[in-house]
Design a protein around this motif. Structure first.
Motif, PDB file in Angstrom:
ATOM      1  N   THR A   1     -13.122 -31.153  44.371  1.00 18.43           N
ATOM      2  CA  THR A   1     -13.032 -30.226  43.241  1.00 18.43           C
ATOM      3  C   THR A   1     -14.097 -30.587  42.211  1.00 18.43           C
ATOM      4  O   THR A   1     -14.254 -31.763  41.865  1.00 18.43           O
ATOM      5  CB  THR A   1     -11.631 -30.283  42.589  1.00 18.43           C
ATOM      6  OG1 THR A   1     -10.670 -29.921  43.579  1.00 18.43           O
ATOM      7  CG2 THR A   1     -11.530 -29.328  41.404  1.00 18.43           C
TER       8      THR A   1
ATOM      9  N   ASN B   1     -13.813 -26.712  45.739  1.00 21.19           N
ATOM     10  CA  ASN B   1     -13.111 -25.956  44.689  1.00 21.19           C
ATOM     11  C   ASN B   1     -13.913 -26.083  43.410  1.00 21.19           C
ATOM     12  O   ASN B   1     -14.496 -27.134  43.137  1.00 21.19           O
ATOM     13  CB  ASN B   1     -11.713 -26.525  44.441  1.00 21.19           C
ATOM     14  CG  ASN B   1     -10.885 -26.569  45.695  1.00 21.19           C
ATOM     15  OD1 ASN B   1     -10.778 -25.576  46.407  1.00 21.19           O
ATOM     16  ND2 ASN B   1     -10.333 -27.731  45.990  1.00 21.19           N
TER      17      ASN B   1
ATOM     18  N   GLN C   1      -9.880 -20.645  38.971  1.00 23.86           N
ATOM     19  CA  GLN C   1     -10.783 -21.407  39.841  1.00 23.86           C
ATOM     20  C   GLN C   1     -11.233 -20.572  41.024  1.00 23.86           C
ATOM     21  O   GLN C   1     -10.670 -19.531  41.325  1.00 23.86           O
ATOM     22  CB  GLN C   1     -10.140 -22.707  40.296  1.00 23.86           C
ATOM     23  CG  GLN C   1      -8.884 -22.547  41.160  1.00 23.86           C
ATOM     24  CD  GLN C   1      -8.298 -23.898  41.558  1.00 23.86           C
ATOM     25  OE1 GLN C   1      -9.027 -24.836  41.845  1.00 23.86           O
ATOM     26  NE2 GLN C   1      -6.988 -23.993  41.568  1.00 23.86           N
TER      27      GLN C   1
ATOM     28  N   PRO D   1     -10.720 -34.527  52.270  1.00 27.65           N
ATOM     29  CA  PRO D   1      -9.772 -33.419  52.498  1.00 27.65           C
ATOM     30  C   PRO D   1      -9.956 -32.294  51.473  1.00 27.65           C
ATOM     31  O   PRO D   1      -9.656 -31.151  51.751  1.00 27.65           O
ATOM     32  CB  PRO D   1      -8.402 -34.080  52.322  1.00 27.65           C
ATOM     33  CG  PRO D   1      -8.632 -35.524  52.547  1.00 27.65           C
ATOM     34  CD  PRO D   1     -10.036 -35.811  52.120  1.00 27.65           C
ATOM     35  N   ASN D   2     -10.480 -32.632  50.330  1.00 32.04           N
ATOM     36  CA  ASN D   2     -10.559 -31.701  49.222  1.00 32.04           C
ATOM     37  C   ASN D   2     -11.604 -32.218  48.234  1.00 32.04           C
ATOM     38  O   ASN D   2     -11.580 -33.400  47.887  1.00 32.04           O
ATOM     39  CB  ASN D   2      -9.186 -31.683  48.529  1.00 32.04           C
ATOM     40  CG  ASN D   2      -8.907 -30.400  47.797  1.00 32.04           C
ATOM     41  OD1 ASN D   2      -9.829 -29.654  47.473  1.00 32.04           O
ATOM     42  ND2 ASN D   2      -7.633 -30.151  47.526  1.00 32.04           N
TER      43      ASN D   2
ATOM     44  N   TRP E   1     -12.388 -35.749  43.106  1.00 33.24           N
ATOM     45  CA  TRP E   1     -12.328 -34.897  41.910  1.00 33.24           C
ATOM     46  C   TRP E   1     -13.482 -35.308  41.005  1.00 33.24           C
ATOM     47  O   TRP E   1     -13.560 -36.471  40.604  1.00 33.24           O
ATOM     48  CB  TRP E   1     -10.988 -35.104  41.197  1.00 33.24           C
ATOM     49  CG  TRP E   1     -10.526 -33.902  40.452  1.00 33.24           C
ATOM     50  CD1 TRP E   1     -10.888 -33.528  39.190  1.00 33.24           C
ATOM     51  CD2 TRP E   1      -9.587 -32.913  40.912  1.00 33.24           C
ATOM     52  NE1 TRP E   1     -10.232 -32.371  38.839  1.00 33.24           N
ATOM     53  CE2 TRP E   1      -9.432 -31.967  39.866  1.00 33.24           C
ATOM     54  CE3 TRP E   1      -8.874 -32.724  42.095  1.00 33.24           C
ATOM     55  CZ2 TRP E   1      -8.582 -30.863  39.976  1.00 33.24           C
ATOM     56  CZ3 TRP E   1      -8.034 -31.628  42.200  1.00 33.24           C
ATOM     57  CH2 TRP E   1      -7.897 -30.708  41.142  1.00 33.24           C
TER      58      TRP E   1
ATOM     59  N   ILE F   1      -5.147 -25.686  35.015  1.00 31.06           N
ATOM     60  CA  ILE F   1      -6.307 -24.926  35.519  1.00 31.06           C
ATOM     61  C   ILE F   1      -5.966 -23.448  35.402  1.00 31.06           C
ATOM     62  O   ILE F   1      -4.982 -22.986  35.983  1.00 31.06           O
ATOM     63  CB  ILE F   1      -6.613 -25.290  36.985  1.00 31.06           C
ATOM     64  CG1 ILE F   1      -6.981 -26.772  37.113  1.00 31.06           C
ATOM     65  CG2 ILE F   1      -7.738 -24.405  37.529  1.00 31.06           C
ATOM     66  CD1 ILE F   1      -7.150 -27.261  38.545  1.00 31.06           C
TER      67      ILE F   1
HETATM   68  C1  LIG Z   1      -7.316 -28.891  46.766  1.00 29.74           C
HETATM   69  O1  LIG Z   1      -7.284 -28.754  45.340  1.00 29.74           O
HETATM   70  C2  LIG Z   1      -7.108 -27.433  44.901  1.00 29.74           C
HETATM   71  C3  LIG Z   1      -7.197 -27.452  43.402  1.00 29.74           C
HETATM   72  O2  LIG Z   1      -6.119 -28.121  42.833  1.00 29.74           O
HETATM   73  C4  LIG Z   1      -5.832 -26.866  45.430  1.00 29.74           C
HETATM   74  O3  LIG Z   1      -5.758 -25.521  45.078  1.00 29.74           O
HETATM   75  C5  LIG Z   1      -5.757 -27.003  46.932  1.00 29.74           C
HETATM   76  O4  LIG Z   1      -4.487 -26.623  47.384  1.00 29.74           O
HETATM   77  C6  LIG Z   1      -6.022 -28.424  47.357  1.00 29.74           C
HETATM   78  N1  LIG Z   1      -6.058 -28.463  48.819  1.00 29.74           N
HETATM   79  C7  LIG Z   1      -5.557 -29.474  49.504  1.00 29.74           C
HETATM   80  C8  LIG Z   1      -5.726 -29.419  50.997  1.00 29.74           C
HETATM   81  O5  LIG Z   1      -5.006 -30.409  48.988  1.00 29.74           O
END
Ligand SMILES: *[C@@H]1O[C@H](CO)[C@@H](O)[C@H](O)[C@H]1NC(C)=O
Ligand SMILES: *[C@@H]1O[C@H](CO)[C@@H](O)[C@H](O)[C@H]1NC(C)=O
Ligand SMILES: *[C@@H]1O[C@H](CO)[C@@H](O)[C@H](O)[C@H]1NC(C)=O
Ligand SMILES: *[C@@H]1O[C@H](CO)[C@@H](O)[C@H](O)[C@H]1NC(C)=O
Ligand SMILES: *[C@@H]1O[C@H](CO)[C@@H](O)[C@H](O)[C@H]1NC(C)=O
Ligand SMILES: *[C@@H]1O[C@H](CO)[C@@H](O)[C@H](O)[C@H]1NC(C)=O
Length: 378
Positions: free
Chosen positions: A256, A353, A316, A253-254, A209, A313
């Motif tokens: 933002t 994201n 987005q 994995p993510n 993040w 949020i």
């Molecule tokens: C990643 O973060 C976004 C923003 O909060 C969220 O919408 C999404 O579900 C998340 N994806 C995972 C795989 O955690």
């Protein structure tokens, strides 16, 4: 106080590593979701960890990096901010790398002459002894320099944890696979180092993040004064362009990004808000009123709120992202966003994201609560 030595624990499989120097004596929110907070800490930065604690997160540790000032000075700020709230015994601080991967003050100063001066130069500003004597954090010169005059919060009486930030982060994600969110409010140097040291690092986290990654802000940089340009520069990314590229293309994995959203008018401090916060007197509310600059938004705090309470949020999107790593470019260190159909094929770019808007009312409430009722160690 300088950390004595950077001792990486000797052990075979990283997963079986443990280090008494980083083992915590207790945790404020043991059992809560886990986070490591990386930042270029200064005297005003306490609300970030206080908000995470307020929302029940378990902070494994803080990392001080080089961006606005040198990593040592920033790490000492982190220690001091924990100390004034009695949080030192349950949250360790690890110092990050002194230098970005390639960038140095000399190199940035040369780039500025070719491409135009940065409205905010952070650690790359030429050393100014007068400014330091007046309480500015150190810039340029020796990264081991400590400027005590900058510690409005008090100079720390505690010490940094015993070994390097990147190695420690790697150890933590192996200890808690899939559980640790990495929050970055400064340059991405140490995160890039961890990615390069251990190919499993990024995928073992729960996500990254970031405060940074501005989109389409050049017009804003010419439509106001140099402060308006400053807040749209994306300094965190420009401070270490190569590390930013490594981090934004790694297999977290993510990922933002919070950037444009954090410049919203309702996320700027006001004297009224600071006074309201300070109606409850404690070391954090008093310090915050003293040191907060009202001409800069609560960038890192707003980013933190969007992580610990995603319901704030409001809007987005997601896109593929690249980072300009060409030195001979005015956008060196800035991002470029693509829709999937137009993303380049010969680079492993990934989707991230991107937060457009954060609820300002919710932010002010959360900030106030975190500062007025700070958590302490058990
Ligand atoms: C990643 O973060 C976004 C923003 O909060 C969220 O919408 C999404 O579900 C998340 N994806 C995972 C795989 O955690
Ligand atoms: C460290 O101790 C000294 C002496 O008691 C005090 O003045 C200073 O404020 C303390 N530092 C912090 C961060 O609390
Ligand atoms: C920290 O501990 C000291 C000594 O016990 C106490 O006086 C002070 O109020 C505590 N500060 C906070 C913010 O809890
Ligand atoms: C150094 O800092 C002082 C105090 O902030 C300032 O007045 C002066 O202009 C600075 N010098 C340079 C060369 O920036
Ligand atoms: C989200 O934000 C973008 C950029 O400000 C805007 O164009 C769009 O209309 C917003 N969407 C919603 C649903 O608010
Ligand atoms: C923003 O948050 C407040 C609570 O703090 C809530 O009352 C309001 O409905 C939220 N606004 C939006 C647009 O979600």
């Amino acid at each position: 106080m300088r950390p004595s030595a950077l001792l990486v624990p000797a052990c075979g499989a990283v997963a079986s590593c443990s280090s008494s120097s980083s083992d915590r004596h207790g945790a404020v929110n043991a059992g809560g979701p886990k986070m490591i907070i990386e930042n270029d800490w200064n005297a005003g930065a306490a609300p970030q960890f206080l908000m995470a604690l307020d929302y029940g997160w378990d902070i494994l540790g803080l990392i001080g990096d080089t961006s606005n000032s040198w990593a040592l000075q920033c790490s000492l700020h982190a220690l001091a901010l924990l100390e004034i709230g009695n949080l030192s015994s349950c949250i360790p601080v690890h110092k990050g790398a002194d230098y970005p991967l390639l960038m140095t003050p000399k190199l940035m100063q040369t780039w500025e002459r070719i491409m135009g001066p940065l409205p905010w130069e952070g650690v790359f500003r030429p050393q100014n002894d007068t400014a330091e004597a007046l309480g500015s954090d150190p810039t340029d010169g020796d990264p081991a320099r400590i400027v005590k005059a900058a510690f409005t919060e008090g100079y720390p009486n505690t010490t940094l944890a015993g070994y390097h930030a990147a190695a420690w982060m790697i150890e933590q994600v192996h200890k808690y696979p899939g559980e640790v969110v990495i929050y970055s409010g400064g340059a991405l140097t140490n995160i890039a180092l961890a990615i390069r040291m251990d190919s499993d690092f990024a995928s073992l986290t729960k996500g990254l993040w970031i405060m940074g990654g501005f989109v389409d802000t050049n017009g804003l940089m010419i439509s106001g004064d140099t402060m308006q340009a400053d807040i749209n520069t994306d300094f965190n990314f420009k401070a270490d362009p190569e590390a930013t590229k490594i981090a934004l293309s790694a297999d977290f994995p993510n990922i933002t990004l919070v950037s444009n959203a954090a410049n919203a008018p309702e996320l700027f401090p006001t004297d009224a808000l600071l006074a309201e916060v300070a109606e409850v007197r404690n070391p954090y509310t008093i310090l915050q009123q003293k040191v907060t600059q009202t001409n800069l938004p609560f960038w890192d705090e707003a980013t933190m709120l969007s992580l610990v309470d995603p319901s704030t949020i409001m809007n987005q999107t997601s896109f593929y992202v690249n980072v300009d790593t060409s030195f001979y470019s005015p956008t060196y260190g800035n991002i470029w966003a693509y829709q999937e159909a137009l993303a380049p094929s010969r680079q492993t770019l990934r989707e991230v994201n991107f937060v457009w808007q954060i609820n300002g009312t919710a932010f002010q409430t959360a900030l106030k609560r975190a500062l007025q009722s700070p958590k302490t160690c058990p």
